[in-house]
Design an enzyme around this catalytic site. Structure first.
Site, PDB file in Angstrom:
ATOM      1  N   ASP A   1      -2.824  33.596 -86.965  1.00 20.54           N
ATOM      2  CA  ASP A   1      -2.504  33.678 -88.384  1.00 20.54           C
ATOM      3  C   ASP A   1      -1.955  32.341 -88.864  1.00 20.54           C
ATOM      4  O   ASP A   1      -1.437  31.539 -88.078  1.00 20.54           O
ATOM      5  CB  ASP A   1      -1.465  34.774 -88.633  1.00 20.54           C
TER       6      ASP A   1
ATOM      7  N   HIS B   1      -8.893  31.145 -86.898  1.00 15.93           N
ATOM      8  CA  HIS B   1      -8.159  32.125 -87.701  1.00 15.93           C
ATOM      9  C   HIS B   1      -8.419  33.555 -87.231  1.00 15.93           C
ATOM     10  O   HIS B   1      -7.693  34.484 -87.611  1.00 15.93           O
ATOM     11  CB  HIS B   1      -8.549  31.983 -89.178  1.00 15.93           C
TER      12      HIS B   1
END
Length: 416
Positions: free
Chosen positions: A391, A387
């Site tokens: 995204d 992450h």
């Protein structure tokens, strides 16, 4: 003249190695380019070959010892012959002379109650298949049992006619007294470098990454119908290369990586490196553990080239012949747990890559299609991603793109 036998030069990503197997002993005759010793690293087993004809001298690093890149392992007496070796003083010594045949060594070992010598890889394979060392005929130097010997013994065991039930009972009765009721057997073996490295990397990935997993499912019927229709023609056209599912996933992932460059990126310190090519690692199971050889420039590969290269990697992994070059690099990884029956899992990203795609078992399930319940061959897909680089929107969109490409394979040809 003595020639130093040195460990290979390891890549920067490999800190050290372990001496796995000495195929020669001091005093043994050695031919130029003959295998002398295997060095096991956390990625592959590297072979050290003789630089010249001669006789093996002293061994500096024994089996199981750690060695650094270029470190001296032993010495080779250039130009000498085995006849210069002092004559054995006992029958046991005579059996280790290089002139002794493998069959004589094996027979002598059996007569004396000693087990034939097994390399670490051969011993592991024998244990996994329930074979005792005495059940395997060694064809290696001095009666040493090789992986090929174990494979032959496994095949022979499979093809051997089943014993009558009556004959099996006495054997079971004889074996029973060896263990008392309630005895609990344990076995302790050292972890291989590959297994230790896998554990280290996985733990590191989980502790340093902001790792998430997103799931989706894909209808495999279009791919299965296409494969069924053309597999025979495909195999004939491409000289025996079989059409499998992995090539479709590789090509679909390649197209999706082009659309979402962040998924194809990697993290280097505080910099994000965006790769303008697609090098996809394909997880392959081997006797030593999970290895991930790399398909280079998959954007330029055909389905046949992908399938042929993967098949070649599988053979190399089985024979322990994957090279360091085969394993180095990669911008994305695909892992297929479905071949082992896994229905759903969360794969762990292989640093410094940013994501990994997990394939799973094809399972028929009732699905709602245009208001009707239809039984379809479905597969769960899992995308684990870092992450810090990717995204959630990109990750989900990437996985949806793969789903759409697989459910309508014509998109791969039309580039839409």
């Amino acid at each position: 003249m003595a020639i130093e036998i040195k460990a290979p030069t390891f890549p920067e990503s490999v800190a050290d190695g372990t001496v796995a197997t000495w195929h020669k002993q001091p005093g043994d005759a050695v031919k130029r380019d003959e295998l002398i010793v295997d060095i096991e690293t956390d990625k592959v087993v590297m072979e050290v070959l003789a630089e010249a004809d001669g006789v093996l001298g002293d061994i500096v690093k024994g089996e199981g010892e750690t060695v650094l890149s270029g470190e001296v392992l032993g010495s080779l007496k250039d130009g000498e012959t085995a006849s210069a070796k002092p004559e054995a003083k006992s029958e046991a010594k005579a059996e280790t002379k290089p002139e002794a045949k493998a069959e004589d060594k094996t027979a002598a070992s059996a007569a004396s109650g000693e087990e034939p010598l097994l390399s670490p890889a051969a011993r592991k394979m024998a244990e996994e298949n329930g074979l005792a060392a005495g059940d395997i005929a060694g064809t290696g130097k001095g009666g040493r049992v090789t992986k090929e010997d174990v494979m032959n013994a496994v095949e022979a065991k499979k093809n051997a006619p089943a014993k009558p039930a009556a004959a099996a009972k006495p054997a079971a009765a004889e074996a029973a007294p060896s263990l008392g009721e309630g005895d609990r057997v344990e076995k302790r073996v050292p972890m291989t470098r590959l297994r230790a490295r896998i554990a280290e990397r996985l733990v590191d990935a989980q502790s340093t990454m902001a790792m998430l997993t997103t799931f989706n499912e894909v209808d495999m019927k279009p791919i299965m119908d296409l494969r069924k229709k053309y597999k025979d023609l495909f195999e004939k056209k491409h000289n025996g290369v079989r059409l499998g599912f992995m090539s479709f996933f590789v090509k679909a992932a390649t197209e999706a990586l082009k659309r979402y460059p962040a998924v194809n990126a990697s993290l280097d310190g505080s910099d994000v490196v965006y790769h303008g090519y697609q090098d996809i690692g394909v997880a392959v199971s081997s006797d030593r553990g999970l290895v991930v050889p790399i398909l280079r420039n998959t954007e330029h590969m055909s389905l046949a080239q992908v399938e042929g290269t993967i098949a070649d990697f599988g053979r190399k992994a089985k024979e322990g012949k994957l090279s360091m070059e085969d394993m180095t690099g990669g911008t994305f990884t695909i892992s297929n747990g479905g071949v082992f029956g896994s229905l759903l899992s969360s794969p762990i990203v292989n640093p410094p890559q940013a994501a990994i795609l997990g394939m799973h078992k094809i399972q028929e399930r009732p699905m709602a299609v245009n208001g009707q319940v239809v039984i379809l061959p479905m597969m769960y897909l899992a995308l684990s991603y870092d992450h810090r680089l990717i995204d959630g929107k990109e990750a989900v969109s990437f996985l949806v793109a793969i789903k759409e490409l697989l459910e309508d394979p014509a998109r791969l040809l039309l580039d839409i």
